[in-house]
Design a protein around this motif. Structure first.
Motif, PDB file in Angstrom:
ATOM      1  N   ILE A 225     -22.718   3.446   4.705  1.00  0.00           N
ATOM      2  CA  ILE A 225     -22.223   2.780   5.908  1.00  0.00           C
ATOM      3  C   ILE A 225     -21.831   1.354   5.541  1.00  0.00           C
ATOM      4  N   GLU A 226     -20.564   1.043   5.683  1.00  0.00           N
ATOM      5  CA  GLU A 226     -20.044  -0.280   5.322  1.00  0.00           C
ATOM      6  C   GLU A 226     -19.452  -0.940   6.555  1.00  0.00           C
ATOM      7  N   TYR A 227     -19.902  -2.149   6.846  1.00  0.00           N
ATOM      8  CA  TYR A 227     -19.378  -2.859   8.000  1.00  0.00           C
ATOM      9  C   TYR A 227     -19.326  -4.354   7.706  1.00  0.00           C
ATOM     10  N   ARG A 228     -18.663  -5.080   8.586  1.00  0.00           N
ATOM     11  CA  ARG A 228     -18.590  -6.532   8.480  1.00  0.00           C
ATOM     12  C   ARG A 228     -19.492  -7.137   9.560  1.00  0.00           C
ATOM     13  N   CYS A 229     -20.037  -8.308   9.272  1.00  0.00           N
ATOM     14  CA  CYS A 229     -20.945  -8.960  10.212  1.00  0.00           C
ATOM     15  C   CYS A 229     -20.669 -10.457  10.203  1.00  0.00           C
ATOM     16  N   HIS A 230     -20.436 -11.021  11.381  1.00  0.00           N
ATOM     17  CA  HIS A 230     -20.172 -12.454  11.470  1.00  0.00           C
ATOM     18  C   HIS A 230     -21.442 -13.222  11.104  1.00  0.00           C
ATOM     19  N   PRO A 231     -21.344 -14.244  10.256  1.00  0.00           N
ATOM     20  CA  PRO A 231     -22.553 -14.939   9.783  1.00  0.00           C
ATOM     21  C   PRO A 231     -23.305 -15.686  10.861  1.00  0.00           C
ATOM     22  N   PHE A 232     -22.652 -16.046  11.963  1.00  0.00           N
ATOM     23  CA  PHE A 232     -23.347 -16.777  13.028  1.00  0.00           C
ATOM     24  C   PHE A 232     -23.617 -15.889  14.233  1.00  0.00           C
ATOM     25  N   TRP A 233     -22.609 -15.194  14.713  1.00  0.00           N
ATOM     26  CA  TRP A 233     -22.759 -14.389  15.920  1.00  0.00           C
ATOM     27  C   TRP A 233     -23.369 -13.019  15.643  1.00  0.00           C
ATOM     28  N   SER A 234     -23.420 -12.607  14.374  1.00  0.00           N
ATOM     29  CA  SER A 234     -23.955 -11.293  13.983  1.00  0.00           C
ATOM     30  C   SER A 234     -23.190 -10.155  14.644  1.00  0.00           C
ATOM     31  N   GLN A 235     -21.918 -10.347  14.885  1.00  0.00           N
ATOM     32  CA  GLN A 235     -21.076  -9.296  15.446  1.00  0.00           C
ATOM     33  C   GLN A 235     -20.732  -8.294  14.343  1.00  0.00           C
ATOM     34  N   LYS A 236     -21.153  -7.036  14.513  1.00  0.00           N
ATOM     35  CA  LYS A 236     -20.891  -5.987  13.525  1.00  0.00           C
ATOM     36  C   LYS A 236     -19.638  -5.218  13.925  1.00  0.00           C
ATOM     37  N   TYR A 237     -18.763  -4.942  12.938  1.00  0.00           N
ATOM     38  CA  TYR A 237     -17.525  -4.241  13.251  1.00  0.00           C
ATOM     39  C   TYR A 237     -17.022  -3.500  12.016  1.00  0.00           C
ATOM     40  N   CYS A 238     -16.163  -2.540  12.265  1.00  0.00           N
ATOM     41  CA  CYS A 238     -15.582  -1.745  11.182  1.00  0.00           C
ATOM     42  C   CYS A 238     -14.698  -2.634  10.307  1.00  0.00           C
ATOM     43  N   PRO A 239     -14.667  -2.412   8.994  1.00  0.00           N
ATOM     44  CA  PRO A 239     -13.792  -3.222   8.135  1.00  0.00           C
ATOM     45  C   PRO A 239     -12.326  -3.131   8.511  1.00  0.00           C
ATOM     46  N   ALA A 240     -11.914  -2.017   9.123  1.00  0.00           N
ATOM     47  CA  ALA A 240     -10.497  -1.839   9.457  1.00  0.00           C
ATOM     48  C   ALA A 240     -10.013  -2.858  10.475  1.00  0.00           C
ATOM     49  N   HIS A 241     -10.918  -3.405  11.293  1.00  0.00           N
ATOM     50  CA  HIS A 241     -10.486  -4.337  12.340  1.00  0.00           C
ATOM     51  C   HIS A 241     -10.081  -5.696  11.780  1.00  0.00           C
ATOM     52  N   GLU A 242     -10.376  -5.955  10.519  1.00  0.00           N
ATOM     53  CA  GLU A 242      -9.918  -7.203   9.922  1.00  0.00           C
ATOM     54  C   GLU A 242      -8.430  -7.174   9.603  1.00  0.00           C
ATOM     55  N   HIS A 243      -7.857  -5.969   9.588  1.00  0.00           N
ATOM     56  CA  HIS A 243      -6.448  -5.845   9.189  1.00  0.00           C
ATOM     57  C   HIS A 243      -5.580  -5.196  10.263  1.00  0.00           C
ATOM     58  N   ASP A 244      -6.180  -4.747  11.360  1.00  0.00           N
ATOM     59  CA  ASP A 244      -5.350  -4.147  12.412  1.00  0.00           C
ATOM     60  C   ASP A 244      -4.940  -5.228  13.415  1.00  0.00           C
ATOM     61  N   VAL A 245      -4.550  -4.830  14.594  1.00  0.00           N
ATOM     62  CA  VAL A 245      -4.013  -5.781  15.578  1.00  0.00           C
ATOM     63  C   VAL A 245      -5.110  -6.376  16.458  1.00  0.00           C
ATOM     64  N   THR A 246      -6.363  -6.203  16.098  1.00  0.00           N
ATOM     65  CA  THR A 246      -7.452  -6.741  16.908  1.00  0.00           C
ATOM     66  C   THR A 246      -7.383  -8.264  16.933  1.00  0.00           C
ATOM     67  N   ALA A 247      -7.407  -8.830  18.139  1.00  0.00           N
ATOM     68  CA  ALA A 247      -7.314 -10.285  18.290  1.00  0.00           C
ATOM     69  C   ALA A 247      -8.638 -10.947  17.932  1.00  0.00           C
ATOM     70  N   ARG A 248      -8.556 -12.169  17.430  1.00  0.00           N
ATOM     71  CA  ARG A 248      -9.731 -12.977  17.104  1.00  0.00           C
ATOM     72  C   ARG A 248      -9.636 -14.292  17.864  1.00  0.00           C
ATOM     73  N   CYS A 249     -10.726 -14.719  18.473  1.00  0.00           N
ATOM     74  CA  CYS A 249     -10.723 -15.971  19.225  1.00  0.00           C
ATOM     75  C   CYS A 249     -10.492 -17.138  18.262  1.00  0.00           C
ATOM     76  N   CYS A 250      -9.551 -18.006  18.596  1.00  0.00           N
ATOM     77  CA  CYS A 250      -9.222 -19.137  17.722  1.00  0.00           C
ATOM     78  C   CYS A 250     -10.302 -20.208  17.756  1.00  0.00           C
ATOM     79  N   SER A 251     -11.262 -20.082  18.653  1.00  0.00           N
ATOM     80  CA  SER A 251     -12.327 -21.069  18.764  1.00  0.00           C
ATOM     81  C   SER A 251     -13.625 -20.574  18.122  1.00  0.00           C
TER      82      SER A 251
END
Length: 521
Positions: A225-251
């Motif tokens: 099981i491979e996933y990404r995790c934000h170092p501060f918010w601990s948001q876990k998500y699929c690696p594919a969302h780093e390259h698809d059209v998923t929006a990221r908050c600029c703040s």
């Protein structure tokens, strides 16, 4: 010497069951024998009647009716003799039981009746033996080997289907999932310690889910099981969302969840609803915060005498201003503020946009403005649409650039100049999120007391300058960003400058930079 009946009871072990046969205690044997005698006497009484018109009497606690025989004084020795013979017969039977292995009685109910009857000296066998009563509760240690108790309901498993797991037996309806409580009917199940689960229930408990698409995070080519995790918010998500059209908050940098909608700022940036609550959208909105941070500098004996214009701009206008600068070091890939030194024409945001359908903004008015150089600093530019704390952190950073230039700090390396500017930005955030941390003045009261503060920016601030827990968490994140920046100038420079300030203080560190162009060691 015959054993008395009272002494024999004390030496009996607890009753036990073997292969379906029951061995009773002394009291139960005697009771059963009395029942047998009652049937004999009952038959006699029915044919002859009760002499003297006497009524039946009760013996002990048993509900047995026996005729009371007419006895004279001469009959008393005979009755005592019969009682002694009966006690000897019971004691002899009990002594034989004690010789059996493990206390088990290898006999049925007919054998018991026969032994009691023979003890009385009779040569014939009674025509009827009463059935054995229901077996009482017996501790499991006394059960035979093939006796099974359900591990779920803790009752005996009789005839029919049963399950075996971990050395324990279950009724099929008692073999249940520890998570949902329903019986496990599948051929496969999951086991964790001594707890059983449906495979799907166990997966729900242990397999991580993506916080963007809310699906189980898939395994990679190696079956892991491979996933990404934000170092501060601990948001876990699929690696594919780093390259698809998923929006990221600029703040706050959190990815947009599929069950939430981010706000599009129209210049390629998106803003989450949490950051949108305190976002500053036009130049007029930002003026109270800008003057409050200038007061913060003055409170540290770092007053900025020049009136430096401050403008909120779009991303494109900021990038054009960066290209017009002949010198300067900028934080890539996203620059959100600029201390301008050259004369330029900059398009600023004059009127804040309003919310429209589908998470967009409309109605924004811009105005070109010619900036002329009256001192070492022409203007300070900041991206619009950022939360109040992030906007303030950018202003504190850029005002430090302006203070250094106005005070004659020349030819500083990017690590030294950007590092000390990041320290001032971090110190201001500390004063907002953790008031009194370094005995520095807070700008919350000054900024919230201004009547020009917009409703959108003050929604998370109270009249006393307090903020919601969500906004404080944002401030902690911005401080985390500064402290863990990986770039040599902004990250490495901050850590070196912060170490010097903690060791020697801000004033001595600035004096050392002014004379040597480096941090004191």
């Amino acid at each position: 010497m015959p054993m008395s009946s009272s002494a024999s009871v004390n030496h009996l072990s607890q009753p036990c069951i073997y292969a379906g046969h029951f061995v009773s205690s002394h009291a139960e044997r005697k009771s059963r024998f009395m029942k047998w005698l009652s049937k004999i006497f009952k038959g006699c009484s029915s044919s002859r009647g009760l002499p003297g018109g006497r009524q039946p009497q009760l013996l002990g606690d048993e509900n047995i009716a026996l005729p009371a025989p007419i006895r004279s004084l001469d009959d008393r020795p005979r009755a005592n003799k019969e009682k002694e013979e009966l006690d000897r017969a019971i004691a002899r039977s009990q002594a034989e039981d004690l010789k059996r292995p493990n206390g088990y009685r290898w006999a049925d109910n007919d054998d018991l009746a026969r032994s009691l009857y023979d003890g009385l000296g009779s040569s014939s066998f009674p025509p009827y033996a009463p059935p054995a009563p229901p077996a009482p509760y017996v501790p499991r240690d006394y059960y035979p080997r093939d006796y099974r108790v359900c591990g779920g309901c803790h009752r005996e498993i009789g005839y029919g289907n049963y399950l075996g797991c971990m050395g324990t037996f279950f009724h099929p309806e008692c073999f249940c999932c520890y998570a949902c409580g329903y019986p496990i009917t599948e051929h496969e199940f999951s086991l964790s310690g001594n707890k059983t689960y449906h495979k799907l229930c166990f997966k729900e408990l242990t397999h991580p889910k993506c916080e963007v698409c809310h699906q189980f995070i898939p395994t990679n080519g190696a079956g892991l099981i491979e996933y990404r995790c934000h170092p501060f918010w601990s948001q876990k998500y699929c690696p594919a969302h780093e390259h698809d059209v998923t929006a990221r908050c600029c703040s706050c940098e959190r990815l947009e969840s599929w069950d939430a909608k981010y706000i599009s700022l129209g210049d390629g940036r998106s803003l989450c609803l949490e950051c949108m609550e305190s976002a500053i959208m036009d130049t007029g909105d930002c003026q109270p915060l800008y003057h409050a941070i200038r007061d913060y500098y003055e409170g540290m004996n770092m007053k900025i005498d020049q009136q430096i214009p401050m403008l909120l701009v779009e991303r494109q206008a900021l990038n054009e201003a960066i290209e017009g600068e002949k010198h300067g070091f900028h934080h890539l890939p996203e620059t959100r503020g600029l201390c301008l030194s050259e004369e330029q024409t900059v398009t600023s945001i004059l009127k804040r946009p309003r919310m429209a359908g589908r998470g967009g903004l409309v109605g924004m008015r811009t105005q070109p403005q010619r900036l002329t150089r009256k001192c070492e600093v022409t203007a300070i530019l900041v991206l619009y649409g950022l939360p109040r704390l992030l906007t303030g952190a950018i202003l504190a950073h850029e005002l430090m650039h302006a203070w250094l230039r106005l005070k004659g700090f020349r030819n500083l390396s990017p690590e030294v100049e950007e590092g000390i500017c990041q320290v001032l930005s971090h110190m201001w955030l500390e004063s907002e999120v953790m008031p009194g941390f370094r005995n520095m003045p807070s700008t919350s009261t000054a900024s919230s007391s201004s009547s020009a503060w917009p409703s959108s920016s003050s929604s998370s601030s109270s009249k006393k300058g307090g903020r919601s827990g969500a906004e404080n968490k944002l401030g902690e994140f911005f401080m985390h960003q500064i402290a863990h920046d990986t770039s040599p100038a902004y990250g490495g420079g901050f850590r070196a400058a912060n170490e010097a300030v903690n060791k020697y203080g801000l004033r001595r560190t600035l004096d050392h930079i002014h004379f040597t162009g480096s941090f004191p060691l």
